[in-house]
Design an enzyme around this catalytic site. Structure first.
Site, mmCIF file in Angstrom:
data_model
loop_
_atom_site.group_PDB
_atom_site.id
_atom_site.type_symbol
_atom_site.label_atom_id
_atom_site.label_comp_id
_atom_site.label_asym_id
_atom_site.label_seq_id
_atom_site.Cartn_x
_atom_site.Cartn_y
_atom_site.Cartn_z
ATOM 1 N N ILE A 1 0.855 -1.209 0.000
ATOM 2 C CA ILE A 1 0.000 0.000 0.000
ATOM 3 C C ILE A 1 0.882 1.248 0.000
ATOM 4 C CG2 ILE A 1 -1.803 1.293 1.220
ATOM 5 C CD1 ILE A 1 -2.721 -1.379 2.476
ATOM 6 N N ARG B 1 -3.961 1.488 11.244
ATOM 7 C CA ARG B 1 -4.865 1.138 12.340
ATOM 8 C C ARG B 1 -4.763 2.243 13.383
ATOM 9 N NH1 ARG B 1 -6.829 -1.704 9.211
ATOM 10 N NH2 ARG B 1 -7.162 -3.958 9.282
ATOM 11 N N GLU C 1 -13.524 2.182 16.905
ATOM 12 C CA GLU C 1 -14.247 2.614 15.696
ATOM 13 C C GLU C 1 -15.698 2.196 15.838
ATOM 14 O OE1 GLU C 1 -12.246 0.937 12.309
ATOM 15 O OE2 GLU C 1 -10.483 2.155 12.612
ATOM 16 N N HIS D 1 -13.153 4.315 8.464
ATOM 17 C CA HIS D 1 -12.415 3.138 7.985
ATOM 18 C C HIS D 1 -12.963 2.682 6.620
ATOM 19 C CE1 HIS D 1 -9.972 -0.591 9.409
ATOM 20 N NE2 HIS D 1 -9.893 -0.444 8.106
ATOM 21 N N GLY E 1 -11.047 2.530 3.734
ATOM 22 C CA GLY E 1 -9.926 2.261 2.810
ATOM 23 C C GLY E 1 -10.293 1.335 1.662
HETATM 24 O O1 LIG Z 1 -7.454 -4.324 4.435
HETATM 25 C C1 LIG Z 1 -7.530 -3.825 5.556
HETATM 26 O O2 LIG Z 1 -7.162 -4.429 6.572
HETATM 27 C C2 LIG Z 1 -8.066 -2.471 5.726
HETATM 28 O O3 LIG Z 1 -8.255 -2.041 6.805
HETATM 29 C C3 LIG Z 1 -8.333 -1.625 4.545
HETATM 30 O O4 LIG Z 1 -8.719 -0.322 4.894
#
Ligand SMILES: O=C(O)C(=O)CO
Length: 376
Positions: free
Chosen positions: A210, A292, A321, A340, A342
């Site tokens: 990433i 995280r 969260e 969260h 992503g």
């Molecule tokens: O893939 C993961 O663990 C994520 O938290 C993506 O945001």
């Protein structure tokens, strides 16, 4: 729409015409074997299933992802007999013998000892998502159960959210939106000036897949890129994105205009960024966290933001969260927080499911496992 996207990204269908860079790469890495091939091998190897039956996968409660859930279920159903938690609980005796795999949707639900004890034939937990800090890997492994994750499917969308947060914080996008719709403050004021991303220095902490995707994107913004990682990347990889390695995190913190956290949460990275580290950052710098929440000492962050030790923070992850409504981070105007997200895209959810399916089938069929996670 979600259906279409799933088809588009489905590796097998992608090979028949629709071509998208991500799906093609994905297809090369993870071709899920056809149902019949999977069925034969599994039937041969175990007495758990009747002839011609698909292996059973328990799918933990995955909350509200609306229409996408149906697509996800359809993908799983191509290779597995899908058992929901509700169905499992309603008929525990029969179901518990059947279940050989559990599909975990990102980090929301977790797996406890009680569940493992009730699944004597469980072989694999296919985590959809890369982070496995919500799973007790040692405990799971003591049951002889393997854990897999989906590092490939998450890389692009998570890097995108990192860029989105960096740009949004730098250019004060959220405040801008609020100003635009507020009848009292609909004009521009000097107080609302942002800072520029283009040409600024970005420090990436955690240069895995990433982090590297973030660097690729940042290069297009002509950013100076620093990174800190346990292992230095190969010279060609550094050169391809123009990234400079900082052996000491301190050097990166002192020089960066934007610091982006992309590490896994482990005992070593727990509260990696605390009062001391925030104090090393420039007062004009912004902290972005897409890893995280617990990688940052949140109390120290609140203090640093209140006292303008750093300019701002943009967080896709927090602890807990979601944050409680009265949490001080929610009352600061130099913070933006997303819940969260992503990998919260139609495409990512389907691609993660495909990657998890490929992993789970590999375990059940005794083939090399594309992405197994081992306890430390
Ligand atoms: O893939 C993961 O663990 C994520 O938290 C993506 O945001």
């Amino acid at each position: 729409q979600s259906n279409l996207a799933c088809k588009f990204f489905h590796p097998v269908i992608a090979s028949h015409g629709h071509h998208c860079h991500r799906s093609v790469i994905y297809k090369q890495r993870y071709r899920t074997h056809s149902c019949s091939a999977g069925r034969r091998a599994i039937t041969a190897g175990t007495k758990v299933m009747a002839e011609g039956e698909l292996p059973a996968v328990l799918i933990l409660d995955i909350g509200g992802t609306h229409g996408v859930l149906e697509d996800l279920a359809a993908l799983l159903k191509k290779h597995f007999q899908l058992i929901t938690m509700k169905e499992f609980l309603a008929n525990k005796e029969e179901m518990s013998k059947k279940i050989q795999s559990v599909f975990v949707f990102e980090c929301r639900p977790t797996i406890n000892r009680e569940l493992l004890e009730s699944l004597p034939n469980l072989k694999v937990i296919g985590n959809s998502g890369v982070g496995v800090d919500h799973l007790d890997l040692k405990m799971i492994s003591s049951f002889g159960v393997k854990v897999t994750n989906t590092p490939h499917a998450v890389a692009d969308p998570t890097a995108d959210i990192g860029m989105a947060l960096m740009l949004a914080s730098a250019r004060r996008l959220v405040e801008g939106c609020q100003i635009a719709v507020s009848p009292d403050t609909r004009s521009f004021a000097v107080d609302w000036l942002g800072v520029e991303v283009t040409g600024a220095t970005l420090g990436i902490i955690g240069m895995g897949s990433i982090g590297y995707k973030v660097a690729q994107r940042a290069r297009a913004f002509n950013m100076r890129i620093l990174y800190h990682n346990r292992n230095r990347r190969r010279k060609e990889e550094e050169e391809a994105v123009g990234a400079h390695y900082c052996a000491k995190m301190k050097d990166l913190l002192q020089q960066s205009d934007f610091v982006m956290l992309v590490v896994n949460l482990t005992p070593e990275t727990h509260k990696l960024i605390g009062k001391k580290e925030l104090g090393l950052m420039k007062p004009t710098a912004t902290l972005i966290n897409i890893s995280r929440g617990a990688v940052v000492d949140q109390d120290a962050l609140v203090e640093a933001l209140q006292n303008k030790v750093i300019r701002a923070a943009a967080l896709d992850v927090t602890y807990p969260e979601p944050l409680p409504r009265d949490h001080p981070l929610l009352n600061l105007n130099n913070v933006i927080i997303t819940p969260h997200i992503g990998t919260a895209t139609v495409q990512a959810i389907c691609m993660m499911a495909e990657e998890a399916i490929a992993n789970m089938l590999a375990v059940l069929n005794g083939r090399p496992i594309p992405s197994e996670v081992f306890p430390k």
